[in-house]
Design a protein around this motif. Structure first.
Motif, PDB file in Angstrom:
ATOM      1  N   ASN A 114       2.848  98.383  30.781  1.00  0.00           N
ATOM      2  CA  ASN A 114       2.921  98.198  29.331  1.00  0.00           C
ATOM      3  C   ASN A 114       3.695  99.331  28.663  1.00  0.00           C
ATOM      4  N   PHE A 115       3.473 100.553  29.092  1.00  0.00           N
ATOM      5  CA  PHE A 115       4.190 101.703  28.541  1.00  0.00           C
ATOM      6  C   PHE A 115       5.699 101.556  28.773  1.00  0.00           C
ATOM      7  N   ILE A 116       6.069 101.216  29.988  1.00  0.00           N
ATOM      8  CA  ILE A 116       7.490 101.075  30.325  1.00  0.00           C
ATOM      9  C   ILE A 116       8.117  99.937  29.528  1.00  0.00           C
ATOM     10  N   ARG A 117       7.441  98.806  29.469  1.00  0.00           N
ATOM     11  CA  ARG A 117       7.962  97.666  28.695  1.00  0.00           C
ATOM     12  C   ARG A 117       8.170  98.028  27.232  1.00  0.00           C
ATOM     13  N   GLU A 118       7.176  98.651  26.642  1.00  0.00           N
ATOM     14  CA  GLU A 118       7.273  99.029  25.232  1.00  0.00           C
ATOM     15  C   GLU A 118       8.452  99.963  24.994  1.00  0.00           C
ATOM     16  N   ASN A 119       8.628 100.921  25.856  1.00  0.00           N
ATOM     17  CA  ASN A 119       9.723 101.870  25.686  1.00  0.00           C
ATOM     18  C   ASN A 119      11.086 101.244  25.968  1.00  0.00           C
ATOM     19  N   LEU A 120      11.149 100.339  26.910  1.00  0.00           N
ATOM     20  CA  LEU A 120      12.406  99.651  27.172  1.00  0.00           C
ATOM     21  C   LEU A 120      12.758  98.735  26.000  1.00  0.00           C
ATOM     22  N   GLN A 121      11.751  98.088  25.442  1.00  0.00           N
ATOM     23  CA  GLN A 121      12.002  97.231  24.285  1.00  0.00           C
ATOM     24  C   GLN A 121      12.500  98.057  23.111  1.00  0.00           C
ATOM     25  N   SER A 122      11.917  99.222  22.923  1.00  0.00           N
ATOM     26  CA  SER A 122      12.336 100.056  21.797  1.00  0.00           C
ATOM     27  C   SER A 122      13.780 100.523  21.975  1.00  0.00           C
ATOM     28  N   GLU A 123      14.236 100.585  23.199  1.00  0.00           N
ATOM     29  CA  GLU A 123      15.620 100.974  23.470  1.00  0.00           C
ATOM     30  C   GLU A 123      16.511  99.746  23.661  1.00  0.00           C
ATOM     31  N   GLU A 124      15.945  98.571  23.481  1.00  0.00           N
ATOM     32  CA  GLU A 124      16.639  97.301  23.641  1.00  0.00           C
ATOM     33  C   GLU A 124      17.216  97.120  25.044  1.00  0.00           C
ATOM     34  N   ILE A 125      16.642  97.813  25.993  1.00  0.00           N
ATOM     35  CA  ILE A 125      17.082  97.704  27.381  1.00  0.00           C
ATOM     36  C   ILE A 125      16.549  96.416  28.007  1.00  0.00           C
ATOM     37  N   LEU A 126      15.343  96.028  27.612  1.00  0.00           N
ATOM     38  CA  LEU A 126      14.752  94.822  28.174  1.00  0.00           C
ATOM     39  C   LEU A 126      15.660  93.616  27.946  1.00  0.00           C
ATOM     40  N   TYR A 127      16.244  93.541  26.776  1.00  0.00           N
ATOM     41  CA  TYR A 127      17.165  92.448  26.460  1.00  0.00           C
ATOM     42  C   TYR A 127      18.332  92.456  27.447  1.00  0.00           C
ATOM     43  N   TYR A 128      18.830  93.620  27.745  1.00  0.00           N
ATOM     44  CA  TYR A 128      19.931  93.753  28.686  1.00  0.00           C
ATOM     45  C   TYR A 128      19.529  93.264  30.076  1.00  0.00           C
ATOM     46  N   PHE A 129      18.301  93.607  30.482  1.00  0.00           N
ATOM     47  CA  PHE A 129      17.806  93.127  31.777  1.00  0.00           C
ATOM     48  C   PHE A 129      17.834  91.607  31.835  1.00  0.00           C
ATOM     49  N   LEU A 130      17.406  90.980  30.764  1.00  0.00           N
ATOM     50  CA  LEU A 130      17.346  89.533  30.734  1.00  0.00           C
ATOM     51  C   LEU A 130      18.744  88.932  30.837  1.00  0.00           C
ATOM     52  N   ILE A 131      19.694  89.559  30.200  1.00  0.00           N
ATOM     53  CA  ILE A 131      21.068  89.052  30.223  1.00  0.00           C
ATOM     54  C   ILE A 131      21.655  89.117  31.627  1.00  0.00           C
ATOM     55  N   ILE A 132      21.467  90.221  32.308  1.00  0.00           N
ATOM     56  CA  ILE A 132      22.095  90.346  33.628  1.00  0.00           C
ATOM     57  C   ILE A 132      21.210  89.809  34.748  1.00  0.00           C
ATOM     58  N   GLY A 133      20.007  89.373  34.404  1.00  0.00           N
ATOM     59  CA  GLY A 133      19.163  88.715  35.376  1.00  0.00           C
ATOM     60  C   GLY A 133      18.486  89.615  36.375  1.00  0.00           C
ATOM     61  N   ILE A 134      18.280  90.869  36.030  1.00  0.00           N
ATOM     62  CA  ILE A 134      17.588  91.786  36.938  1.00  0.00           C
ATOM     63  C   ILE A 134      16.131  91.857  36.508  1.00  0.00           C
ATOM     64  N   ARG A 135      15.248  91.728  37.451  1.00  0.00           N
ATOM     65  CA  ARG A 135      13.825  91.802  37.139  1.00  0.00           C
ATOM     66  C   ARG A 135      13.222  92.961  37.896  1.00  0.00           C
TER      67      ARG A 135
END
Length: 85
Positions: free
Chosen positions: A62-83
């Motif tokens: 949860n901590f990592i997700r929240e911080n990645l979302q705040s940096e908009e990195i999670l969106y990038y992960f979704l675009i390039i298909g890396i999980r």
């Protein structure tokens, strides 16, 4: 090569977030996700309950997700298909 560089950059960002976790939480997360140990193995190794292991892993994710979302990195992960998580 470009994909490898992007992966390395993203992994570095994730590693930075992991380094911000409290030490026990970080230790449990690394044992689980990087050393591929089961919750039971981690619990036995650290002398804690399996539920405590689950709680710490959940806290870390949860901590990592929240911080990645705040940096908009999670969106990038979704675009390039890396999980990662």
């Amino acid at each position: 090569i470009s994909d490898d560089l992007e992966f390395e950059e993203l992994q570095e960002i994730i590693d930075q977030q992991i380094s911000k976790l409290p030490s026990r939480c970080q230790q449990i997360f690394l044992l689980s996700r990087y050393e591929h140990k089961s919750n039971k193995e981690i619990a036995t190794e650290l002398g804690i309950s399996i539920q405590a292991v689950k709680n710490q892993i959940s806290k870390a994710i949860n901590f990592i997700r929240e911080n990645l979302q705040s940096e908009e990195i999670l969106y990038y992960f979704l675009i390039i298909g890396i999980r990662f998580l």
